[in-house]
Design an enzyme around this catalytic site. Structure first.
Site, PDB file in Angstrom:
ATOM      1  N   GLY A  42       1.271  -5.039 -14.668  1.00 39.92           N
ATOM      2  CA  GLY A  42       1.072  -4.476 -13.263  1.00 39.92           C
ATOM      3  C   GLY A  42       1.257  -5.797 -12.599  1.00 39.92           C
ATOM      4  O   GLY A  42       1.911  -6.073 -11.248  1.00 39.92           O
ATOM      5  N   HIS A  43      -0.887  -6.917 -12.704  1.00 35.21           N
ATOM      6  CA  HIS A  43      -0.149  -8.128 -11.747  1.00 35.21           C
ATOM      7  C   HIS A  43       1.048  -9.417 -12.428  1.00 35.21           C
ATOM      8  O   HIS A  43       1.680  -9.755 -10.959  1.00 35.21           O
ATOM      9  CB  HIS A  43      -1.437  -8.699 -13.070  1.00 35.21           C
ATOM     10  CG  HIS A  43      -2.690  -8.886 -12.585  1.00 35.21           C
ATOM     11  ND1 HIS A  43      -3.382  -7.705 -13.975  1.00 35.21           N
ATOM     12  CD2 HIS A  43      -3.167  -8.895 -11.531  1.00 35.21           C
ATOM     13  CE1 HIS A  43      -4.885  -7.614 -13.241  1.00 35.21           C
ATOM     14  NE2 HIS A  43      -4.802  -7.704 -11.899  1.00 35.21           N
ATOM     15  N   ALA A  79      -7.673 -11.704 -15.984  1.00 36.36           N
ATOM     16  CA  ALA A  79      -7.478 -10.227 -17.319  1.00 36.36           C
ATOM     17  C   ALA A  79      -5.913  -9.481 -17.014  1.00 36.36           C
ATOM     18  O   ALA A  79      -5.813  -7.911 -16.845  1.00 36.36           O
ATOM     19  CB  ALA A  79      -8.393  -9.319 -16.772  1.00 36.36           C
ATOM     20  N   GLU A 131      -0.544  -0.524  -5.484  1.00 35.53           N
ATOM     21  CA  GLU A 131      -1.640   0.322  -5.049  1.00 35.53           C
ATOM     22  C   GLU A 131      -2.239   1.007  -5.939  1.00 35.53           C
ATOM     23  O   GLU A 131      -2.554   1.935  -5.147  1.00 35.53           O
ATOM     24  CB  GLU A 131       0.344   1.863  -4.333  1.00 35.53           C
ATOM     25  CG  GLU A 131       1.643   0.488  -3.942  1.00 35.53           C
ATOM     26  CD  GLU A 131       2.740   1.794  -3.679  1.00 35.53           C
ATOM     27  OE1 GLU A 131       3.061   2.750  -4.149  1.00 35.53           O
ATOM     28  OE2 GLU A 131       2.564   1.763  -2.628  1.00 35.53           O
TER      29      GLU A 131
END
Ligand code: PAF
Length: 283
Positions: free
Chosen positions: A40-41, A36, A153
């Site tokens: 961010g990934h 998914a 983070e």
């Protein structure tokens, strides 16, 4: 169009593929994910590319970190879109075991992390979680044997737990944290944001605003408890059911009572309707 990265689904195939990538002593970075994938990934993958010559992304929705009441069954699975994103980033290899490959019949070993895993934050509300994460990440590290592993983070306590585990168990991998990627209005990107209704999506931004407000007050010299209470009130006032909204020491996650006990991290977890969101910022 970019070529799809190689996908391996068994441990022997993974070992062969990693040996191939390591030819000529290339450093290998691992980005563990549950799929998914969002921006961010992608930022984790980009950081991995700066830290190593070869990048492996694992996609495995890990059942052992979900409680029976949680969303393992409905967790978003977006395989085709994930592969397209990883192809565009020119990832070298995707490690995509199924549950049987990761936890074969008779599997009976579990890593039980302590220290940051029992800080009284996520562990208080999801007691199963860090055991499941540590066990699967420990396995991913021994399966892939990366030089570097990148974690967001956004899951700050998780980052501390896997950093501690890699050190304590001499796993020979350097764990690197990557800054949280936010939507334009500040909401932290998360695979679970797709659960939010349009109204909830509007409200969700309050978490970030509340942390910023508490951080601002702490820096301005307000009394510690009143600065934190101001953030908490914003969150509950917006309609969230609050699990925690706390400032902790950024390294140890130990409780603090003054900005002078820092570096500090404000961490929050709260439920909006059925969706549980977490976030954190440095002070
Ligand atoms: O952060 C996640 O996506 C997961 O907890 C992880 C680290 C991939 C372990 O399943």
């Amino acid at each position: 169009m970019s070529r799809s990265p190689m996908v391996v689904r068994t441990v022997p195939a993974l070992r062969r593929a990693v040996d191939g990538l390591r030819a000529r002593k290339a450093a290998v970075a691992l980005v563990p994910t549950m799929g998914a994938l969002h921006d961010g990934h992608v930022s984790l993958v980009r950081l991995a590319k700066r830290r190593a010559q070869k990048v492996i992304v694992s996609i495995f929705v890990n059942p052992t970190q979900f409680a029976p009441t949680e969303d393992f069954g409905s967790y978003p699975r977006t395989w085709k879109a994930d592969i397209a994103k990883l192809a565009a980033e020119k990832v070298d290899l995707i490690w995509n075991p199924d549950v049987k490959a990761m936890y074969p019949d008779g599997f009976a070993t579990r890593i039980v992390p302590e220290g940051p895993a029992v800080a009284g934050l996520e562990d208080r509300f999801r007691p199963h979680f860090f055991g499941g994460v540590a066990t699967v990440v420990g396995k991913l590290f021994t399966q892939v044997r990366p030089d570097v592993a990148i974690f967001g983070e956004k899951d700050f306590q998780q980052l501390r737990v896997v950093t501690q585990m890699a050190r304590d168990l001499d796993l020979g991998v350097r764990v690197v944290g990557s800054r949280t990627v936010r939507e334009r209005d500040g909401l932290a990107m998360s695979s679970r944001n797709v659960y939010l209704s349009p109204d909830e999506r509007q409200t969700a931004i309050t978490l970030y605003r509340a942390m910023k407000e508490s951080a601002r007050r702490l820096k301005a010299g307000d009394a510690f408890e009143s600065a934190m209470a101001a953030g908490r009130e914003l969150v509950t006032g917006a309609g969230f059911a609050l699990d925690y909204f706390e400032a902790r020491h950024a390294e140890t996650l130990a409780p603090v009572s003054s900005i002078k006990d820092g570096p500090l991290r404000i961490l929050v977890a709260a439920k909006l309707g059925k969706t549980r969101l977490i976030d954190n910022i440095g002070v």
